[in-house]
Design an enzyme around this catalytic site. Structure first.
Site, short mmCIF file in Angstrom:
data_model
loop_
_atom_site.label_atom_id
_atom_site.label_comp_id
_atom_site.label_asym_id
_atom_site.label_seq_id
_atom_site.Cartn_x
_atom_site.Cartn_y
_atom_site.Cartn_z
N TYR A 135 36.75 47.90 51.79
CA TYR A 135 37.14 47.92 50.38
C TYR A 135 36.92 46.58 49.68
CZ TYR A 135 41.58 46.13 52.42
OH TYR A 135 42.52 45.42 53.11
N GLY A 188 35.20 35.73 50.00
CA GLY A 188 34.98 35.52 51.42
C GLY A 188 36.18 34.99 52.18
N ASP A 211 37.91 36.26 38.40
CA ASP A 211 37.16 36.68 39.58
C ASP A 211 36.83 38.17 39.56
OD1 ASP A 211 39.85 37.33 40.03
OD2 ASP A 211 39.67 37.11 42.19
N CYS A 267 45.64 45.05 33.10
CA CYS A 267 44.46 44.21 33.35
C CYS A 267 43.26 44.71 32.55
CB CYS A 267 44.12 44.21 34.83
SG CYS A 267 42.67 43.23 35.26
#
Length: 416
Positions: free
Chosen positions: A29, A73, A283, A336
């Protein structure tokens, strides 16, 4: 509209994608598009010269304090020497008396005693991703050959505990655990995890923010999860531990502003930096259309005044019509922007996908959390009157002792 320019000398948060998409896990995901759980060749770190240039500019821009969030990451792939360099640069360039904070979000599998000692010595706050008990966690959070990561994560957590490192738990709510809120929270409580954040699983790519996301759980499922979790957390008015969603829901009832971006009226002043220095406002908006500069070539003031940065910050308060008259607007402020529908002119055409989830939990918890908020305000008020005012009542125009930041006459005066 002539006074839109955004000037420096105000608090700005920084999230740096330390190694970009590189990761040692292959969670299905993950919202990065090319992460394949094969990080061993070609880990790219932030160029030290770019890092130093940015820090000098940042300390001159953000008054009195600087906040760094290191993500990926998997940021620990950058190596301990990289983070030692980070701390050294901060110490070299931060003005005297400056407050510098660092936090890192990690999958926890790479944490050794040396890492834990470093985090403790340098006061890093560590976020660890953990989706629940072993079977739940291992169903989705696996390495490149499909092995579950639970035991490696728990070993990393044990090392954090041994070195008394402050850490919290980040848990993704997905099809495998959305109907198991009580089970998850019972597990977290048994393990002694006292700071927990849930985020709903959303299948989209951060590099494609203008394409609609595919959401793994329904608004009803997430709403039911939150209601069940609330009952466990509330504990007859004595919350068991910190759950970020409920902490933020409580703050407006205690006459304070929420700290989580989803629950605020405006998106925060943030810079999201990729490993190569490319800068973005969020992000969830990492694409060429939202690039606002590069830390190697542009100043922070230039990035903050990029048209895309200002365009992004106009999105959150640009509410769909249905939000403007909603009784719960002060709690979510439209949610959001990434989860709303937008037309080509960036006019909202639909509410946050999880709008019904929020309505469910807000209505379900309103009476109880209102009482809890009043109790918190009252306790803080009387505590601070004794501590700072020697038991004397504040004057009408004094800051309210409850700590809301409002004048007494506009806050607790009517309640005491």
């Amino acid at each position: 509209m002539t006074d839109l320019k955004m000037h420096p000398r105000r608090p700005i948060g920084v999230m740096w994608k330390t190694v970009s998409e590189a990761c040692n896990l292959a969670c299905d995901y993950c919202y990065y598009s090319t992460c394949g759980g094969k990080p061993t060749s070609g880990i790219h770190r932030i160029d030290p010269a770019v890092l130093e240039k940015f820090m000098i500019d940042y300390f001159a821009t953000s008054p009195g304090m600087a906040s760094f969030v290191w993500q990926g990451g998997e940021p620990l792939l950058a190596g301990l020497n990289f983070f030692r360099k980070v701390v050294a640069l901060q110490r070299a360039h931060a003005p005297k008396g400056y407050i510098v904070s660092n936090s890192v979000q990690t999958n926890g599998t790479l944490i050794t005693d040396r890492w834990a000692q470093f985090f403790k010595e340098n006061r890093f706050l560590v976020g660890v991703s953990l989706d629940g008990p072993e079977a739940v966690h291992n169903a989705r959070r696996v390495d490149a050959i499909g092995r579950g990561s639970y035991r490696s994560v728990m070993r990393g957590i044990d090392r954090l505990r041994q070195h008394q490192v402050d850490f919290n738990i980040l848990s993704v709510v997905h099809k495998g655990n959305v109907g198991r809120a009580t089970e998850l929270l019972s597990f977290f409580e048994k393990e002694g995890f006292t700071y927990i954040q849930f985020i709903p699983c959303m299948d989209f790519r951060s590099q494609q923010p203008d394409k609609p996301g595919v959401y793994e759980i329904t608004p009803e499922e997430y709403g039911e999860f939150l209601c069940e979790a609330f009952d466990y957390w509330y504990n007859d008015g004595n919350p068991r531990f910190s759950i970020r969603f409920f902490d933020n829901m409580l703050l407006p009832y205690a006459n304070r502003e929420a700290e989580l971006c989803v629950n605020r009226a405006n998106c925060p002043d943030m810079l999201i930096l990729e490993q190569n220095g490319d800068a973005y406002p969020c992000d969830f908006y990492i694409s060429k259309d939202w690039k606002i500069g590069n830390a190697a070539t542009d100043s922070i003031e230039e990035m903050l005044n990029h048209p895309a940065y200002r365009r992004f910050h106009q999105m959150k308060p640009s509410l769909p019509e249905a939000c403007k008259t909603c009784q719960w607007l002060r709690l979510c402020h439209g949610g959001c922007p990434r989860n709303r529908g937008w037309d080509v002119s960036l006019t909202p055409v639909d509410r946050d996908y999880f709008c019904e989830s929020y309505k469910m939990i807000y209505a379900y918890a309103d009476e109880k959390i209102r009482a809890l908020g009043n109790r918190v305000r009252s306790q803080l008020f009387h505590q601070n009157v004794q501590l700072y005012l020697k038991g004397k009542a504040p004057r009408r125009n004094d800051p309210c002792p409850c700590g809301s930041g409002k004048k007494y006459k506009h806050c607790c005066m009517e309640r005491v």
